[in-house]
Motif scaffolding. Structure first.
Motif, mmCIF file in Angstrom:
data_model
loop_
_atom_site.group_PDB
_atom_site.id
_atom_site.type_symbol
_atom_site.label_atom_id
_atom_site.label_comp_id
_atom_site.label_asym_id
_atom_site.label_seq_id
_atom_site.Cartn_x
_atom_site.Cartn_y
_atom_site.Cartn_z
ATOM 1 N N GLY A 3 57.006 -80.500 49.401
ATOM 2 C CA GLY A 3 57.719 -81.379 50.336
ATOM 3 C C GLY A 3 58.665 -80.627 51.259
ATOM 4 N N ARG A 4 58.400 -79.355 51.462
ATOM 5 C CA ARG A 4 59.239 -78.509 52.321
ATOM 6 C C ARG A 4 59.317 -79.055 53.754
ATOM 7 N NH1 ARG A 4 58.520 -74.437 55.959
ATOM 8 N NH2 ARG A 4 56.288 -74.878 56.002
ATOM 9 N N VAL A 5 58.151 -79.390 54.316
ATOM 10 C CA VAL A 5 58.115 -79.874 55.708
ATOM 11 C C VAL A 5 58.742 -81.269 55.793
ATOM 12 C CG1 VAL A 5 56.582 -80.462 57.633
ATOM 13 C CG2 VAL A 5 56.057 -78.474 56.208
ATOM 14 N N CYS A 43 50.505 -83.661 55.235
ATOM 15 C CA CYS A 43 49.251 -83.334 54.550
ATOM 16 C C CYS A 43 49.339 -81.984 53.845
ATOM 17 C CB CYS A 43 48.116 -83.284 55.567
ATOM 18 S SG CYS A 43 47.777 -84.870 56.298
ATOM 19 N N GLY A 44 48.819 -81.914 52.628
ATOM 20 C CA GLY A 44 48.911 -80.680 51.847
ATOM 21 C C GLY A 44 50.375 -80.299 51.739
ATOM 22 N N SER A 45 51.172 -81.288 51.334
ATOM 23 C CA SER A 45 52.644 -81.199 51.464
ATOM 24 C C SER A 45 53.286 -80.179 50.546
ATOM 25 C CB SER A 45 53.248 -82.561 51.168
ATOM 26 O OG SER A 45 53.012 -82.870 49.788
ATOM 27 N N PRO A 101 43.263 -84.615 47.153
ATOM 28 C CA PRO A 101 42.956 -83.597 48.176
ATOM 29 C C PRO A 101 42.569 -84.265 49.501
ATOM 30 C CG PRO A 101 41.130 -83.797 46.633
ATOM 31 C CD PRO A 101 42.194 -84.739 46.153
ATOM 32 N N LEU A 102 42.758 -83.541 50.582
ATOM 33 C CA LEU A 102 42.510 -84.141 51.903
ATOM 34 C C LEU A 102 41.077 -84.628 52.067
ATOM 35 C CD1 LEU A 102 44.430 -81.943 54.504
ATOM 36 C CD2 LEU A 102 45.085 -84.111 53.451
ATOM 37 N N GLN A 103 40.131 -83.908 51.468
ATOM 38 C CA GLN A 103 38.729 -84.298 51.641
ATOM 39 C C GLN A 103 38.411 -85.639 50.987
ATOM 40 O OE1 GLN A 103 39.787 -81.680 49.932
ATOM 41 N NE2 GLN A 103 38.740 -81.496 47.978
ATOM 42 N N GLU A 104 39.364 -86.153 50.180
ATOM 43 C CA GLU A 104 39.126 -87.459 49.540
ATOM 44 C C GLU A 104 40.126 -88.506 50.006
ATOM 45 O OE1 GLU A 104 39.175 -86.855 45.279
ATOM 46 O OE2 GLU A 104 37.732 -85.218 45.466
ATOM 47 N N VAL A 127 50.753 -86.218 50.917
ATOM 48 C CA VAL A 127 49.463 -86.125 50.214
ATOM 49 C C VAL A 127 49.259 -84.672 49.801
ATOM 50 C CG1 VAL A 127 48.212 -86.154 52.438
ATOM 51 C CG2 VAL A 127 46.961 -86.517 50.347
ATOM 52 N N GLU A 128 49.027 -84.478 48.494
ATOM 53 C CA GLU A 128 48.979 -83.123 47.933
ATOM 54 C C GLU A 128 48.199 -83.187 46.611
ATOM 55 O OE1 GLU A 128 50.041 -79.810 48.380
ATOM 56 O OE2 GLU A 128 49.189 -79.602 46.376
ATOM 57 N N PRO A 129 47.193 -82.319 46.445
ATOM 58 C CA PRO A 129 46.355 -82.433 45.236
ATOM 59 C C PRO A 129 46.939 -81.787 43.979
ATOM 60 C CG PRO A 129 45.498 -80.721 46.683
ATOM 61 C CD PRO A 129 46.655 -81.334 47.397
ATOM 62 N N GLY A 164 56.995 -69.872 46.414
ATOM 63 C CA GLY A 164 55.647 -70.125 45.892
ATOM 64 C C GLY A 164 54.723 -70.644 46.981
ATOM 65 N N VAL A 165 55.097 -71.733 47.641
ATOM 66 C CA VAL A 165 54.184 -72.323 48.639
ATOM 67 C C VAL A 165 54.073 -71.454 49.890
ATOM 68 C CG1 VAL A 165 54.361 -74.724 47.873
ATOM 69 C CG2 VAL A 165 55.965 -73.879 49.595
ATOM 70 N N LEU A 166 55.045 -70.562 50.089
ATOM 71 C CA LEU A 166 54.965 -69.695 51.275
ATOM 72 C C LEU A 166 54.574 -68.263 50.906
ATOM 73 C CD1 LEU A 166 57.924 -71.030 53.476
ATOM 74 C CD2 LEU A 166 55.520 -71.663 53.529
ATOM 75 N N VAL A 201 49.732 -81.620 59.662
ATOM 76 C CA VAL A 201 48.816 -80.830 58.824
ATOM 77 C C VAL A 201 49.224 -79.365 58.944
ATOM 78 C CG1 VAL A 201 46.389 -80.202 58.474
ATOM 79 C CG2 VAL A 201 46.951 -82.466 59.367
ATOM 80 N N GLN A 202 49.885 -78.839 57.929
ATOM 81 C CA GLN A 202 50.384 -77.457 58.045
ATOM 82 C C GLN A 202 49.951 -76.622 56.851
ATOM 83 O OE1 GLN A 202 54.537 -77.007 58.974
ATOM 84 N NE2 GLN A 202 54.448 -74.782 58.817
ATOM 85 N N TRP A 203 49.375 -75.479 57.160
ATOM 86 C CA TRP A 203 49.030 -74.483 56.142
ATOM 87 C C TRP A 203 48.244 -75.082 54.976
ATOM 88 C CZ3 TRP A 203 54.502 -72.049 56.820
ATOM 89 C CH2 TRP A 203 54.424 -70.997 57.749
ATOM 90 N N CYS A 204 47.260 -75.893 55.284
ATOM 91 C CA CYS A 204 46.417 -76.446 54.208
ATOM 92 C C CYS A 204 44.985 -76.720 54.666
ATOM 93 C CB CYS A 204 47.029 -77.719 53.622
ATOM 94 S SG CYS A 204 47.196 -79.042 54.815
HETATM 95 C C1 LIG Z 1 50.582 -72.693 51.872
HETATM 96 S S1 LIG Z 1 50.848 -74.179 50.945
HETATM 97 C C2 LIG Z 1 51.649 -75.114 52.224
HETATM 98 C C3 LIG Z 1 52.403 -76.295 51.726
HETATM 99 C C4 LIG Z 1 53.129 -77.083 52.839
HETATM 100 N N1 LIG Z 1 52.203 -77.590 53.819
HETATM 101 C C5 LIG Z 1 54.172 -76.217 53.497
HETATM 102 O O1 LIG Z 1 53.972 -75.827 54.661
HETATM 103 O O2 LIG Z 1 55.183 -75.941 52.852
HETATM 104 C C6 LIG Z 1 49.193 -74.860 50.867
HETATM 105 C C7 LIG Z 1 49.138 -76.240 50.229
HETATM 106 O O3 LIG Z 1 47.816 -76.774 50.365
HETATM 107 C C8 LIG Z 1 47.509 -77.463 49.182
HETATM 108 N N2 LIG Z 1 46.061 -77.663 49.071
HETATM 109 C C9 LIG Z 1 45.139 -76.887 48.445
HETATM 110 N N3 LIG Z 1 43.912 -77.450 48.539
HETATM 111 C C10 LIG Z 1 44.069 -78.596 49.238
HETATM 112 C C11 LIG Z 1 43.180 -79.631 49.621
HETATM 113 N N4 LIG Z 1 41.879 -79.585 49.349
HETATM 114 N N5 LIG Z 1 43.693 -80.696 50.308
HETATM 115 C C12 LIG Z 1 45.021 -80.727 50.594
HETATM 116 N N6 LIG Z 1 45.901 -79.786 50.248
HETATM 117 C C13 LIG Z 1 45.437 -78.721 49.574
HETATM 118 C C14 LIG Z 1 48.094 -76.566 48.112
HETATM 119 O O4 LIG Z 1 48.193 -77.216 46.877
HETATM 120 C C15 LIG Z 1 49.434 -76.219 48.745
HETATM 121 O O5 LIG Z 1 50.394 -77.182 48.447
#
Ligand SMILES: C[S@@+](CC[C@H](N)C(=O)[O-])C[C@H]1O[C@@H](n2cnc3c(N)ncnc32)[C@H](O)[C@@H]1O
Length: 285
Positions: free
Chosen positions: A106-108, A101-103, A156-159, A123-125, A61-63, A172-175
């Motif tokens: 919790g994979r990472v 960030c955007g965890s 969310p990161l912006q808050e 941190v994850e919204p 799902g997250v990938l 900070v990965q993929w978010c």
């Molecule tokens: C591609 S997934 C990556 C998850 C994780 N970083 C990883 O590598 O497995 C993107 C993640 O960003 C989160 N996300 C979406 N909007 C976000 C926001 N405004 N601030 C932080 N995270 C956000 C999603 O809910 C999702 O968990």
């Protein structure tokens, strides 16, 4: 940032400025001075969150269906991180803390950060992702473990405002593609206060070959390497090291890792990457 870009529906933009103007409102919206601009920004984020709320809390799902890249991803991250930890913190017995960030689920944290850090906060919204992370990472019997996930922030990161001076590394990965440029800048400027002395950020993200690609499905933007570097500069961050992730399937966007510090490094090894062929990415953000 003046480079042209496109969206996933095939629309071309002359510049990122033009695209943001359309997505978030007119330029004099700076500081969200009117209701229309506030509503546009709310819509931008709501669409992103709605997308992720509809995604299963799993590795696939997250990938984006690419759960099988996890091992390669973790190996690449570990090879990038380990020498940095040694250089920045030495071999002493300092207890290390990280923020994921955007965890997501919790994979990472599970596969990488908990092996190197004594405490990891997430941190994850999206609440069903964070709950899946909590279930997996914080069972009762881990309470007194030497390496444990401690705080789970559903924001969310912006808050997000980190605790001052808590983290050695903010990962900070993929978010970060979910954040428009102005919130990207505010996030890193605020998050700096969360770093300990010698602490650093790692940003690991998809990169566009030039300009940017706006994903209309989840409202995220894939930025080019030079776009990222310009934003890092504007955040007052210095590039300490960068490396390309190797071994991912050809059809994905090229992925880069950046280590960023708050003080100008004495000498940098920016590891200039080769130019890469553009392919549309599948892992979001
Ligand atoms: C591609 S997934 C990556 C998850 C994780 N970083 C990883 O590598 O497995 C993107 C993640 O960003 C989160 N996300 C979406 N909007 C976000 C926001 N405004 N601030 C932080 N995270 C956000 C999603 O809910 C999702 O968990």
């Amino acid at each position: 940032m003046d480079a042209a870009g496109l969206d996933t529906e095939g629309r071309d933009f002359a510049s990122a400025r033009e695209m943001w103007k359309e997505e978030l409102g007119s330029e004099d919206c700076g500081g969200e001075s009117n209701d229309a601009c506030r509503a546009k920004r709310r819509d931008w984020y709501q669409k992103g969150i709605a997308y992720w709320q509809g995604v299963e809390a799993s590795m696939d799902g997250v990938l984006g269906g690419y759960g099988h890249v996890n091992d390669t991803d973790v190996k690449g991250s570990e090879a990038f991180l380990k020498p940095l930890l040694l250089e920045r913190f030495g071999t002493g017995s300092r207890r290390l803390a990280a923020l994921d960030c955007g965890s997501g689920i919790g994979r990472v944290t599970k596969n990488l950060l908990l092996r190197h850090f004594n405490e990891v906060d997430l941190v994850e919204p999206v609440s069903h992702f964070l709950e899946a992370a909590r279930e997996k990472l914080a069972p009762e019997d881990q309470k007194f473990s030497e390496h444990r996930a401690v705080n789970f922030y559903c924001v969310p990161l912006q808050e997000f405002m980190p605790q001052v001076g808590r983290y050695d590394v903010i990962w900070v990965q993929w978010c970060i593609g979910q954040l428009p440029d102005d919130d990207f800048l505010s996030f890193f400027k605020q998050a700096k206060v969360g770093l300990k002395p010698n602490g650093f950020f790692v940003v690991k993200e998809n990169t566009a070959r030039t300009g940017f690609v706006l994903d209309k499905e989840d409202n995220s933007i894939t930025r080019s390497d030079s776009y990222f570097k310009e934003l890092f500069k504007q955040c007052g961050l210095f590039l300490y090291r960068t490396k390309d992730q190797k071994g991912f399937p050809e059809e994905l966007f090229p992925v880069k890792m950046y280590a960023l510090v708050t003080d100008k490094p004495k000498s940098t090894n920016s590891g200039k990457g080769k130019s890469r062929r553009y392919k549309p990415g599948v892992i979001k953000s």
